[in-house]
Enzyme design. Structure first.
Site, short mmCIF file in Angstrom:
data_model
loop_
_atom_site.label_atom_id
_atom_site.label_comp_id
_atom_site.label_asym_id
_atom_site.label_seq_id
_atom_site.Cartn_x
_atom_site.Cartn_y
_atom_site.Cartn_z
N HIS A 141 -48.11 16.69 89.50
CA HIS A 141 -48.44 17.75 88.56
C HIS A 141 -49.94 17.94 88.35
CE1 HIS A 141 -44.33 18.62 87.55
NE2 HIS A 141 -44.08 17.36 87.25
N GLU A 158 -34.71 11.48 86.98
CA GLU A 158 -35.11 12.53 86.04
C GLU A 158 -34.01 13.54 85.75
OE1 GLU A 158 -39.33 13.78 86.90
OE2 GLU A 158 -38.82 12.95 88.87
N ASP A 199 -38.40 15.78 82.36
CA ASP A 199 -37.42 16.45 83.22
C ASP A 199 -35.99 16.09 82.82
OD1 ASP A 199 -38.76 18.11 85.29
OD2 ASP A 199 -39.83 16.26 85.67
#
Length: 262
Positions: free
Chosen positions: A45, A149, A175
């Site tokens: 990310h 996740e 997530d």
């Protein structure tokens, strides 16, 4: 060459970490001296690539903090490059089942145990073939952490835990909460119940449980349950909130910030 982070997890010593998203070797070195056991260099990310990961590994190297690198995906080509620049501990995102966990492990091992390409003459990891018997020693020093996740990954957790070479399992609360229908709310009771159950299950299996959580009470709760590698903050969040608070003390009107997951 010894992976002291892997050794600490194996010995059951809790490791406290910080997430690095600034993609800067300068800030990475600054934070490497702050006292954290490990620092996560985020390639999923944050705007990192192999070159920026390399410079952060070099910046952290003189300090006690141990680097952990998260690639953008469970991709053997990307993993090979990250290992060659010196990564020894990987956090592999979005692992859904045992087959994907096995693929992650195989990507970190030289043949015949895996599929890692041999290019040690070009690799910082081997100090350009200056480490004696690097090819024989490297496999044992790799630490593979897989990230669960989703509800599917949670369902498949027992099989993931059976995969040889998986050293730890990291629960991704952001997530996971989204997948469970509570996006932005990882503290929802149903999400918390799933997280706590997973931590206990992972620890009982002999693997190391891990998580990222900026809430200090929850971080301590997870450690009490047996979590062994816990990231307790993110560099971008720490910088942004500290800057806003300083400006506010001098009367600045900052944009309202909704509390985030981290």
């Amino acid at each position: 060459m010894e992976n002291s982070f892997k050794a600490a997890l194996k010995a059951g010593r809790p490791q406290i970490g910080l997430w690095l998203g600034l993609s800067s070797s300068y800030s990475a070195e600054l934070l490497a001296g702050a006292g954290f056991d490990w620092l996560l260099i985020d390639g999923e990310h944050a705007p990192n690539n192999v070159q920026t990961v390399l410079t952060q590994l070099q910046a952290i190297a003189p300090y006690p903090s141990q680097p952990v690198v998260r690639p953008s995906w469970n991709d053997p080509v990307q993993i090979k490059q990250l290992l060659d620049v010196g990564t020894q501990t990987l956090l592999v995102p979005m692992v859904q089942n045992a087959d994907e966990a096995r693929e992650a492990v195989r990507a970190t091992r030289y043949p015949p145990a895996g599929i890692r390409g041999v290019g040690s003459a070009l690799a910082r990891a081997s100090r350009w073939n200056r480490i004696p018997d690097y090819l024989q020693k490297a496999n044992d020093q790799m630490c593979v952490l897989v990230q669960i996740e989703t509800r599917e990954a949670m369902k498949n957790l027992p099989q993931i835990l059976d995969v040889e070479g998986v050293d730890g399992v990291f629960i991704g609360p952001a997530d996971l909460s989204a997948d469970m229908g509570y996006a932005g709310n990882p503290q929802h009771p149903e999400v918390q119940a799933a997280i706590e159950q997973a931590i206990v299950q992972i620890r009982e299996s002999g693997k190391a449980p891990g998580i990222l959580i900026a809430n200090e009470q929850l971080a301590k709760r997870y450690l009490e349950l047996g979590a062994l590698f816990v990231a307790v903050g993110v560099d971008t969040t720490l910088l942004a909130r500290a800057a806003e608070a300083l400006a506010a003390r001098f009367g600045a009107q900052a944009t309202a910030v909704k509390p985030g997951v981290y």
